[in-house]
Design a protein around this motif. Sequence first.
Motif, PDB file in Angstrom:
ATOM      1  N   LYS A 172       0.830  -1.202   0.000  1.00  0.00           N
ATOM      2  CA  LYS A 172       0.000   0.000   0.000  1.00  0.00           C
ATOM      3  C   LYS A 172       0.866   1.254   0.000  1.00  0.00           C
ATOM      4  CE  LYS A 172      -3.862  -2.144   2.460  1.00  0.00           C
ATOM      5  NZ  LYS A 172      -4.752  -2.049   3.647  1.00  0.00           N
ATOM      6  N   GLU A 173       0.429   2.210  -0.777  1.00  0.00           N
ATOM      7  CA  GLU A 173       1.176   3.473  -0.858  1.00  0.00           C
ATOM      8  C   GLU A 173       1.014   4.247   0.449  1.00  0.00           C
ATOM      9  OE1 GLU A 173       1.441   7.467  -3.679  1.00  0.00           O
ATOM     10  OE2 GLU A 173       0.027   5.854  -4.134  1.00  0.00           O
ATOM     11  N   ALA A 174       2.143   4.586   1.032  1.00  0.00           N
ATOM     12  CA  ALA A 174       2.106   5.308   2.313  1.00  0.00           C
ATOM     13  C   ALA A 174       1.571   6.721   2.117  1.00  0.00           C
ATOM     14  CB  ALA A 174       3.509   5.362   2.916  1.00  0.00           C
ATOM     15  N   PRO A 175       0.760   7.236   3.041  1.00  0.00           N
ATOM     16  CA  PRO A 175       0.252   8.603   2.911  1.00  0.00           C
ATOM     17  C   PRO A 175       1.375   9.626   3.014  1.00  0.00           C
ATOM     18  CG  PRO A 175      -0.245   7.707   5.085  1.00  0.00           C
ATOM     19  CD  PRO A 175       0.302   6.567   4.271  1.00  0.00           C
ATOM     20  N   GLU A 176       1.178  10.784   2.381  1.00  0.00           N
ATOM     21  CA  GLU A 176       2.200  11.831   2.366  1.00  0.00           C
ATOM     22  C   GLU A 176       2.407  12.390   3.773  1.00  0.00           C
ATOM     23  OE1 GLU A 176       3.283  15.953  -0.042  1.00  0.00           O
ATOM     24  OE2 GLU A 176       1.257  15.131  -0.088  1.00  0.00           O
ATOM     25  N   LYS A 177       3.659  12.523   4.158  1.00  0.00           N
ATOM     26  CA  LYS A 177       4.004  13.043   5.479  1.00  0.00           C
ATOM     27  C   LYS A 177       3.811  14.556   5.509  1.00  0.00           C
ATOM     28  CE  LYS A 177       7.786  13.077   8.850  1.00  0.00           C
ATOM     29  NZ  LYS A 177       9.192  12.693   9.083  1.00  0.00           N
ATOM     30  N   ILE A 178       3.238  15.066   6.601  1.00  0.00           N
ATOM     31  CA  ILE A 178       2.986  16.492   6.779  1.00  0.00           C
ATOM     32  C   ILE A 178       4.073  17.074   7.683  1.00  0.00           C
ATOM     33  CG2 ILE A 178       1.373  18.252   7.585  1.00  0.00           C
ATOM     34  CD1 ILE A 178       0.495  16.783   5.071  1.00  0.00           C
ATOM     35  N   ILE A 179       4.684  18.177   7.227  1.00  0.00           N
ATOM     36  CA  ILE A 179       5.720  18.871   7.995  1.00  0.00           C
ATOM     37  C   ILE A 179       5.121  20.154   8.570  1.00  0.00           C
ATOM     38  CG2 ILE A 179       8.025  19.885   7.925  1.00  0.00           C
ATOM     39  CD1 ILE A 179       7.985  16.879   7.439  1.00  0.00           C
ATOM     40  N   PHE A 180       5.301  20.371   9.870  1.00  0.00           N
ATOM     41  CA  PHE A 180       4.807  21.572  10.537  1.00  0.00           C
ATOM     42  C   PHE A 180       5.934  22.608  10.589  1.00  0.00           C
ATOM     43  CE2 PHE A 180       2.494  17.947  12.196  1.00  0.00           C
ATOM     44  CZ  PHE A 180       1.175  18.359  12.070  1.00  0.00           C
ATOM     45  N   VAL A 181       5.607  23.857  10.210  1.00  0.00           N
ATOM     46  CA  VAL A 181       6.588  24.939  10.187  1.00  0.00           C
ATOM     47  C   VAL A 181       6.208  25.950  11.270  1.00  0.00           C
ATOM     48  CG1 VAL A 181       7.703  26.711   8.793  1.00  0.00           C
ATOM     49  CG2 VAL A 181       6.937  24.583   7.716  1.00  0.00           C
ATOM     50  N   LYS A 182       7.177  26.268  12.144  1.00  0.00           N
ATOM     51  CA  LYS A 182       6.930  27.195  13.246  1.00  0.00           C
ATOM     52  C   LYS A 182       7.938  28.337  13.212  1.00  0.00           C
ATOM     53  CE  LYS A 182       4.960  23.953  16.617  1.00  0.00           C
ATOM     54  NZ  LYS A 182       5.086  23.428  17.993  1.00  0.00           N
ATOM     55  N   ARG A 183       7.514  29.481  13.738  1.00  0.00           N
ATOM     56  CA  ARG A 183       8.412  30.603  14.032  1.00  0.00           C
ATOM     57  C   ARG A 183       8.299  30.847  15.528  1.00  0.00           C
ATOM     58  NH1 ARG A 183      10.645  34.439  10.753  1.00  0.00           N
ATOM     59  NH2 ARG A 183       9.205  33.951   9.061  1.00  0.00           N
ATOM     60  N   ARG A 184       9.376  30.520  16.244  1.00  0.00           N
ATOM     61  CA  ARG A 184       9.363  30.428  17.712  1.00  0.00           C
ATOM     62  C   ARG A 184       8.345  29.360  18.119  1.00  0.00           C
ATOM     63  NH1 ARG A 184       9.849  36.074  16.928  1.00  0.00           N
ATOM     64  NH2 ARG A 184      11.893  36.871  17.571  1.00  0.00           N
ATOM     65  N   ASP A 185       7.269  29.717  18.844  1.00  0.00           N
ATOM     66  CA  ASP A 185       6.272  28.741  19.285  1.00  0.00           C
ATOM     67  C   ASP A 185       4.976  28.829  18.486  1.00  0.00           C
ATOM     68  OD1 ASP A 185       7.989  27.829  21.255  1.00  0.00           O
ATOM     69  OD2 ASP A 185       7.264  29.262  22.736  1.00  0.00           O
ATOM     70  N   THR A 186       4.959  29.612  17.393  1.00  0.00           N
ATOM     71  CA  THR A 186       3.742  29.821  16.616  1.00  0.00           C
ATOM     72  C   THR A 186       3.775  28.969  15.358  1.00  0.00           C
ATOM     73  OG1 THR A 186       3.602  32.093  17.440  1.00  0.00           O
ATOM     74  CG2 THR A 186       2.283  31.545  15.502  1.00  0.00           C
ATOM     75  N   LEU A 187       2.716  28.183  15.123  1.00  0.00           N
ATOM     76  CA  LEU A 187       2.594  27.379  13.899  1.00  0.00           C
ATOM     77  C   LEU A 187       2.137  28.284  12.763  1.00  0.00           C
ATOM     78  CD1 LEU A 187       2.563  24.557  12.553  1.00  0.00           C
ATOM     79  CD2 LEU A 187       0.154  24.405  13.206  1.00  0.00           C
ATOM     80  N   ILE A 188       2.926  28.368  11.681  1.00  0.00           N
ATOM     81  CA  ILE A 188       2.590  29.261  10.571  1.00  0.00           C
ATOM     82  C   ILE A 188       2.211  28.520   9.305  1.00  0.00           C
ATOM     83  CG2 ILE A 188       4.069  31.092  11.473  1.00  0.00           C
ATOM     84  CD1 ILE A 188       6.120  30.351   9.371  1.00  0.00           C
ATOM     85  N   ALA A 189       2.508  27.216   9.196  1.00  0.00           N
ATOM     86  CA  ALA A 189       2.163  26.496   7.969  1.00  0.00           C
ATOM     87  C   ALA A 189       2.251  25.000   8.215  1.00  0.00           C
ATOM     88  CB  ALA A 189       3.087  26.888   6.817  1.00  0.00           C
ATOM     89  N   GLN A 190       1.493  24.245   7.381  1.00  0.00           N
ATOM     90  CA  GLN A 190       1.578  22.792   7.315  1.00  0.00           C
ATOM     91  C   GLN A 190       1.836  22.423   5.861  1.00  0.00           C
ATOM     92  OE1 GLN A 190      -1.750  20.817   9.185  1.00  0.00           O
ATOM     93  NE2 GLN A 190      -2.009  22.442  10.682  1.00  0.00           N
ATOM     94  N   ILE A 191       2.958  21.770   5.580  1.00  0.00           N
ATOM     95  CA  ILE A 191       3.412  21.537   4.209  1.00  0.00           C
ATOM     96  C   ILE A 191       3.579  20.047   3.985  1.00  0.00           C
ATOM     97  CG2 ILE A 191       5.208  22.051   2.513  1.00  0.00           C
ATOM     98  CD1 ILE A 191       5.875  24.521   4.137  1.00  0.00           C
ATOM     99  N   GLY A 192       3.092  19.560   2.825  1.00  0.00           N
ATOM    100  CA  GLY A 192       3.315  18.173   2.454  1.00  0.00           C
ATOM    101  C   GLY A 192       4.778  17.939   2.130  1.00  0.00           C
TER     102      GLY A 192
END
Length: 313
Positions: free
Chosen positions: A171-191
Amino acid sequence: MLRLSGLLLLLLSVTLASSAQDTLPAFSLANKGNNRIIISWTNPYSNIRQLSIQRSVDSTANFKSILTLPDPTVPQNGYADTKAFHDHMFYRLYILLDSGKYIFTKSKRPVIDTVRSRELPREIKIAQEPVFEPPPVVAKQDPVKPPVTEEPKTVLPEKKEPAKVEAARPKEAPEKIIFVKRRDTLIAQIGERSLRRFRDSIATRTRDTLLYNTADTLVIKTFIPKEVYRASRFVYTERDGNVRIALPLANEKKYTLKFFDDAGNPVFEIKQIRDKLLTLDKANFMRAGWFKFELYEDGVLKEKNKLYLPKEF
């Protein structure tokens, strides 16, 4: 059979509709519970310069931006809002294009995510009508002759071919999501497939650095330039700690010199310097440390710099 096929198609279409992301300028908005509002979209455009998420308690006014994406051209993106006052606020997107034109999307409230998987019956039994067979015909035997008995036949078991085992397809594994932060604030979620493109945008447009905090979290380290100090050739500190002022055109031009402490408070001022070479005693400054100065030539700022007085006095 037709009714069962129709039910399967209906459930499949509902599942796909609930998991798909809307395409800009539309966007998906779902309430996942536990004070988590998920805003997501699909972006097929490459001419977007800025994209911001805005939130308000009103559907038409008082919107405030809660996040501006560092790379608005990522194909699939989203944000998890965990700081909303309640779960029925309004959201919209601000989109700025390369041409300078901009739009505000329609505002809407989050919808509670109630889609759950439903299991179909695995086995459907079809009733069959009973089949009646006629009774076997028994041959009449001659009463004089004894009945002929046949020797029992040995029945060999049938040979069964081993069942063919099909190789399981990985089975094809689902795409991993990378979380991008600036200090302690989440600013984006990128495949994971879009991560290289995001890295390139950070490297070419800014001087910031991307660092892995955990296996699935990147932190943007803001670039802070180092201050390079260059001593003035007009006002500088000599080896004995006194301040030397060298103005070759002092006889031709009017020079004014103002001194300030490191916090910007004025210390003293020389309104007009008439000598080409002038030495100020270090005792005039009352203490050691850094001092800022401004040198004016005929009322125009010629140089703005600083000097350091050692702690020897």
